[in-house]
Design an enzyme around this catalytic site. Structure first.
Site, PDB file in Angstrom:
ATOM      1  N   ARG A 124       0.810  -1.231   0.000  1.00 43.91           N
ATOM      2  CA  ARG A 124       0.000   0.000   0.000  1.00 43.91           C
ATOM      3  C   ARG A 124       0.839   1.276   0.000  1.00 43.91           C
ATOM      4  O   ARG A 124       0.324   2.360   0.282  1.00 43.91           O
ATOM      5  CB  ARG A 124      -0.978   0.033   1.175  1.00 43.91           C
ATOM      6  N   LYS A 146       4.165  11.939 -10.421  1.00 45.33           N
ATOM      7  CA  LYS A 146       3.263  11.135 -11.260  1.00 45.33           C
ATOM      8  C   LYS A 146       3.956   9.822 -11.563  1.00 45.33           C
ATOM      9  O   LYS A 146       5.062   9.804 -12.112  1.00 45.33           O
ATOM     10  CB  LYS A 146       2.958  11.860 -12.582  1.00 45.33           C
ATOM     11  N   GLU A 188      11.262  18.331 -23.753  1.00 42.80           N
ATOM     12  CA  GLU A 188      10.549  18.749 -22.532  1.00 42.80           C
ATOM     13  C   GLU A 188      11.097  20.099 -22.034  1.00 42.80           C
ATOM     14  O   GLU A 188      10.352  20.886 -21.439  1.00 42.80           O
ATOM     15  CB  GLU A 188      10.681  17.683 -21.429  1.00 42.80           C
ATOM     16  N   LYS A 229       9.311  23.295 -13.268  1.00 39.57           N
ATOM     17  CA  LYS A 229       8.373  22.213 -12.957  1.00 39.57           C
ATOM     18  C   LYS A 229       8.011  22.228 -11.475  1.00 39.57           C
ATOM     19  O   LYS A 229       6.840  22.048 -11.105  1.00 39.57           O
ATOM     20  CB  LYS A 229       8.946  20.850 -13.364  1.00 39.57           C
ATOM     21  N   GLU A 239      -3.058  18.223 -10.150  1.00 44.47           N
ATOM     22  CA  GLU A 239      -3.550  18.689 -11.443  1.00 44.47           C
ATOM     23  C   GLU A 239      -5.041  19.046 -11.419  1.00 44.47           C
ATOM     24  O   GLU A 239      -5.827  18.602 -12.251  1.00 44.47           O
ATOM     25  CB  GLU A 239      -3.271  17.652 -12.545  1.00 44.47           C
ATOM     26  N   ARG A 243      -1.433  22.842 -13.199  1.00 39.52           N
ATOM     27  CA  ARG A 243      -0.490  21.780 -13.573  1.00 39.52           C
ATOM     28  C   ARG A 243      -0.768  21.242 -14.979  1.00 39.52           C
ATOM     29  O   ARG A 243       0.134  20.695 -15.626  1.00 39.52           O
ATOM     30  CB  ARG A 243      -0.520  20.638 -12.540  1.00 39.52           C
ATOM     31  N   ASN A 247       1.116  19.614 -19.709  1.00 38.45           N
ATOM     32  CA  ASN A 247       0.704  18.664 -20.751  1.00 38.45           C
ATOM     33  C   ASN A 247       0.723  19.262 -22.146  1.00 38.45           C
ATOM     34  O   ASN A 247       0.261  18.628 -23.098  1.00 38.45           O
ATOM     35  CB  ASN A 247      -0.711  18.154 -20.460  1.00 38.45           C
ATOM     36  N   HIS A 250       1.203  17.105 -25.201  1.00 38.52           N
ATOM     37  CA  HIS A 250       1.080  15.707 -24.792  1.00 38.52           C
ATOM     38  C   HIS A 250      -0.218  15.024 -25.219  1.00 38.52           C
ATOM     39  O   HIS A 250      -0.270  13.796 -25.264  1.00 38.52           O
ATOM     40  CB  HIS A 250       1.261  15.577 -23.276  1.00 38.52           C
ATOM     41  N   HIS A 254       0.679  11.584 -26.815  1.00 39.29           N
ATOM     42  CA  HIS A 254       0.268  10.277 -26.273  1.00 39.29           C
ATOM     43  C   HIS A 254      -0.461   9.457 -27.333  1.00 39.29           C
ATOM     44  O   HIS A 254      -0.299   8.232 -27.405  1.00 39.29           O
ATOM     45  CB  HIS A 254      -0.610  10.464 -25.035  1.00 39.29           C
ATOM     46  N   HIS A 266       9.320   9.134 -26.379  1.00 38.65           N
ATOM     47  CA  HIS A 266       8.353  10.059 -25.796  1.00 38.65           C
ATOM     48  C   HIS A 266       8.691  11.512 -26.170  1.00 38.65           C
ATOM     49  O   HIS A 266       7.835  12.268 -26.600  1.00 38.65           O
ATOM     50  CB  HIS A 266       8.308   9.880 -24.275  1.00 38.65           C
TER      51      HIS A 266
HETATM   52  N1  LIG Z   1       6.110  11.157 -14.518  1.00 37.39           N
HETATM   53  C1  LIG Z   1       6.196  12.244 -15.251  1.00 37.39           C
HETATM   54  O1  LIG Z   1       5.848  13.338 -14.816  1.00 37.39           O
HETATM   55  C2  LIG Z   1       6.743  12.137 -16.641  1.00 37.39           C
HETATM   56  C3  LIG Z   1       7.120  13.300 -17.333  1.00 37.39           C
HETATM   57  C4  LIG Z   1       7.703  13.169 -18.586  1.00 37.39           C
HETATM   58  C5  LIG Z   1       7.894  11.903 -19.128  1.00 37.39           C
HETATM   59  N2  LIG Z   1       7.499  10.806 -18.436  1.00 37.39           N
HETATM   60  C6  LIG Z   1       7.697   9.473 -18.988  1.00 37.39           C
HETATM   61  O2  LIG Z   1       9.090   9.249 -19.166  1.00 37.39           O
HETATM   62  C7  LIG Z   1       9.264   8.239 -20.150  1.00 37.39           C
HETATM   63  C8  LIG Z   1      10.398   8.610 -21.087  1.00 37.39           C
HETATM   64  O3  LIG Z   1      11.586   8.719 -20.362  1.00 37.39           O
HETATM   65  P1  LIG Z   1      13.009   8.538 -21.084  1.00 37.39           P
HETATM   66  O4  LIG Z   1      13.024   9.290 -22.331  1.00 37.39           O
HETATM   67  O5  LIG Z   1      14.041   8.806 -20.047  1.00 37.39           O
HETATM   68  O6  LIG Z   1      12.982   7.002 -21.502  1.00 37.39           O
HETATM   69  P2  LIG Z   1      13.764   5.712 -20.948  1.00 37.39           P
HETATM   70  O7  LIG Z   1      13.606   5.575 -19.503  1.00 37.39           O
HETATM   71  O8  LIG Z   1      13.327   4.590 -21.805  1.00 37.39           O
HETATM   72  O9  LIG Z   1      15.286   6.045 -21.245  1.00 37.39           O
HETATM   73  C9  LIG Z   1      15.709   6.178 -22.564  1.00 37.39           C
HETATM   74  C10 LIG Z   1      16.873   5.230 -22.883  1.00 37.39           C
HETATM   75  O10 LIG Z   1      18.058   5.794 -22.323  1.00 37.39           O
HETATM   76  C11 LIG Z   1      18.760   4.814 -21.593  1.00 37.39           C
HETATM   77  N3  LIG Z   1      19.514   5.535 -20.560  1.00 37.39           N
HETATM   78  C12 LIG Z   1      19.016   6.154 -19.475  1.00 37.39           C
HETATM   79  N4  LIG Z   1      19.999   6.767 -18.811  1.00 37.39           N
HETATM   80  C13 LIG Z   1      21.151   6.532 -19.492  1.00 37.39           C
HETATM   81  C14 LIG Z   1      22.500   6.914 -19.317  1.00 37.39           C
HETATM   82  N5  LIG Z   1      22.899   7.707 -18.305  1.00 37.39           N
HETATM   83  N6  LIG Z   1      23.406   6.478 -20.225  1.00 37.39           N
HETATM   84  C15 LIG Z   1      23.032   5.702 -21.270  1.00 37.39           C
HETATM   85  N7  LIG Z   1      21.769   5.328 -21.492  1.00 37.39           N
HETATM   86  C16 LIG Z   1      20.841   5.735 -20.609  1.00 37.39           C
HETATM   87  C17 LIG Z   1      17.712   3.855 -21.117  1.00 37.39           C
HETATM   88  O11 LIG Z   1      18.267   2.585 -20.860  1.00 37.39           O
HETATM   89  C18 LIG Z   1      16.746   3.838 -22.296  1.00 37.39           C
HETATM   90  O12 LIG Z   1      17.185   2.904 -23.250  1.00 37.39           O
HETATM   91  C19 LIG Z   1       7.930   8.093 -20.844  1.00 37.39           C
HETATM   92  O13 LIG Z   1       7.308   6.893 -20.436  1.00 37.39           O
HETATM   93  C20 LIG Z   1       7.133   9.266 -20.350  1.00 37.39           C
HETATM   94  O14 LIG Z   1       5.743   9.026 -20.318  1.00 37.39           O
HETATM   95  C21 LIG Z   1       6.944  10.906 -17.209  1.00 37.39           C
HETATM   96 ZN   LIG Z   2       6.390  14.331 -21.297  1.00 32.35          ZN
END
Ligand SMILES: NC(=O)c1ccc[n+]([C@@H]2O[C@H](COP(=O)([O-])OP(=O)(O)OC[C@H]3O[C@@H](n4cnc5c(N)ncnc54)[C@H](O)[C@@H]3O)[C@@H](O)[C@H]2O)c1
Ligand SMILES: [Zn+2]
Length: 369
Positions: A124, A146, A188, A229, A239, A243, A247, A250, A254, A266
């Site tokens: 939980r 999030k 972003e 942020k 949100e 907030r 988006n 987005h 999405h 993304h």
């Molecule tokens: N929670 C939120 O508020 C929020 C905001 C924006 C995006 N997101 C989410 O984030 C995700 C995208 O994140 P992302 O672009 O980091 O993707 P990801 O986590 O898949 O990372 C991208 C790639 O980079 C590699 N990587 C990460 N760090 C590395 C490093 N230091 N050296 C070499 N390789 C490295 C990973 O292994 C992966 O292959 C999406 O799912 C999106 O929806 C969430």
């Molecule tokens: Zn995003």
């Protein structure tokens, strides 16, 4: 019938610090001790990040006398799934991590969202710390609480708000990040400039040193984005209002991600989404003339795509937008800019706008190639 009130007045203080800097990882043990004390830590990372930086992190923890074990999952957006959530949760149960345990989310946004959702739901809910390793995760996803997974119906549709106890963003870790992922992170950052800070956008309009991974300059970008942020999330944690401006881009992004089977990153989908949504904002008379062109130019300089891929039909994208969390009574709603640096409210004062169906279709049809 008798009415029995349940007067719950949340008094929880969910404040936390984001530590941004080159070499910040060395401070993690001390941050854990003060902000997230636990009997044992489960470090959740994707295979790729674990291979590159896992030994270093686990060594830091063991040198500091902090018991920890590493749990990994395969890299890639398609693994931000209910199945991986279940597998990871079962692994923590098998390892007998108790309520006095905590999670360390180590990786990009996928690891952060997935490990955060594991922490939000495990027994939980147990505490966790974000240690972002991709530019996108440092700039955006590690802050704000999030968490969640993608499901067949769409992106991020199952999840929870669960704020981390601390965020430690060591910009030196970006040395191993591939250029496409640097660009994806910059999408972003451009979003933050458009929604809040035109002067910041000016810096991103000269992104060559950033793409070349000048780590001092990247550190400044991460710090600026996190400040923007943090300010927005602090004003509206769940949100209910402002907030929603985070988006921007987005709603379309999405839909593109889901309908392409996550073939685009993304950040790439967000870049296309901002191009489409700013075109709509201009044609609807919400954004000042020139807003779309400036955003598109900035994104192109950051080596990001700005056009909807030809194989994604407009009807399929419009259909996918129906499951967006901002959609109300089948009307798609979007956060839209008034100009670069300022978002627009609708006539009722809301931070999202009902998208005119014909103009949205037109924006999707004309931004292609
Ligand atoms: N929670 C939120 O508020 C929020 C905001 C924006 C995006 N997101 C989410 O984030 C995700 C995208 O994140 P992302 O672009 O980091 O993707 P990801 O986590 O898949 O990372 C991208 C790639 O980079 C590699 N990587 C990460 N760090 C590395 C490093 N230091 N050296 C070499 N390789 C490295 C990973 O292994 C992966 O292959 C999406 O799912 C999106 O929806 C969430
Ligand atoms: Zn995003």
């Amino acid at each position: 019938v008798p009415t029995i009130p349940v007067p719950i007045r949340a008094t929880r203080d969910a404040s936390y610090d984001v530590h941004v800097g080159r070499g910040a990882l060395a401070g993690l043990p001390a941050i854990l001790r003060s902000a997230c004390p636990a009997n044992r830590y489960a470090v959740i990372a994707d295979h790729h990040v674990a291979e590159l930086h896992g030994e270093r992190l686990m060594g830091l923890l063991s040198d500091a006398g902090l018991p920890a074990h590493l749990v990994t999952f395969p890299a890639g957006e398609w693994n931000k799934s209910r199945e991986q959530w279940a597998t990871l949760t079962d692994e923590l149960l098998r390892a007998r991590l108790g309520r006095d345990g905590a999670v360390i989310a180590f990786g990009g946004g996928v690891a952060g969202d997935l490990a955060g959702f594991v922490a939000a739901t495990y027994l939980r809910g147990i505490p966790y710390v974000q240690v972002p390793t991709s530019l996108l995760a440092m700039i955006d996803s590690s802050v704000g609480g999030k968490t969640g997974v993608d499901v067949p119906a769409g992106k991020n549709l199952v999840g929870a708000f669960h704020q981390p106890c601390a965020v430690v963003a060591d910009v030196d870790l970006l040395a191993t990040l591939a250029r496409v992922h640097v660009a994806a992170g910059l999408a972003e950052a451009v979003k933050h400039g458009v929604i809040r800070d035109a002067a910041y956008l000016t810096i991103l309009e000269e992104p060559r040193p950033l793409l070349a991974k000048d780590l001092d300059r990247l550190e400044a970008v991460v710090a600026r984005s996190v400040a923007i942020k943090a300010e927005i999330v602090a004003a509206d944690e769940r949100e209910a209002g402002v907030r929603a401006i985070l988006n921007f881009g987005h709603t379309v992004a999405h839909a593109i991600e889901a309908r392409s089977g996550y073939a685009l990153l993304h950040g790439e989908a967000v870049a296309i989404g901002m191009a489409v949504e700013s075109a709509l904002a201009e044609s609807a008379g919400i954004a000042a003339a020139g807003t779309h062109a400036r955003i598109v130019t900035a994104l192109e300089r950051c080596a990001l795509p700005v056009r909807v891929p030809e194989d994604l039909a407009t009807d399929a994208l419009l259909d996918a937008m129906q499951t967006d969390k901002k959609t109300r009574q089948e009307v798609v709603r979007m956060a839209l800019p008034a100009c670069c640096g300022t978002m627009a409210r609708d006539a009722a004062g809301a931070w999202t706008h009902a998208a005119d169906g014909a103009l949205l279709r037109e924006a999707l049809d004309s931004n292609r190639g």
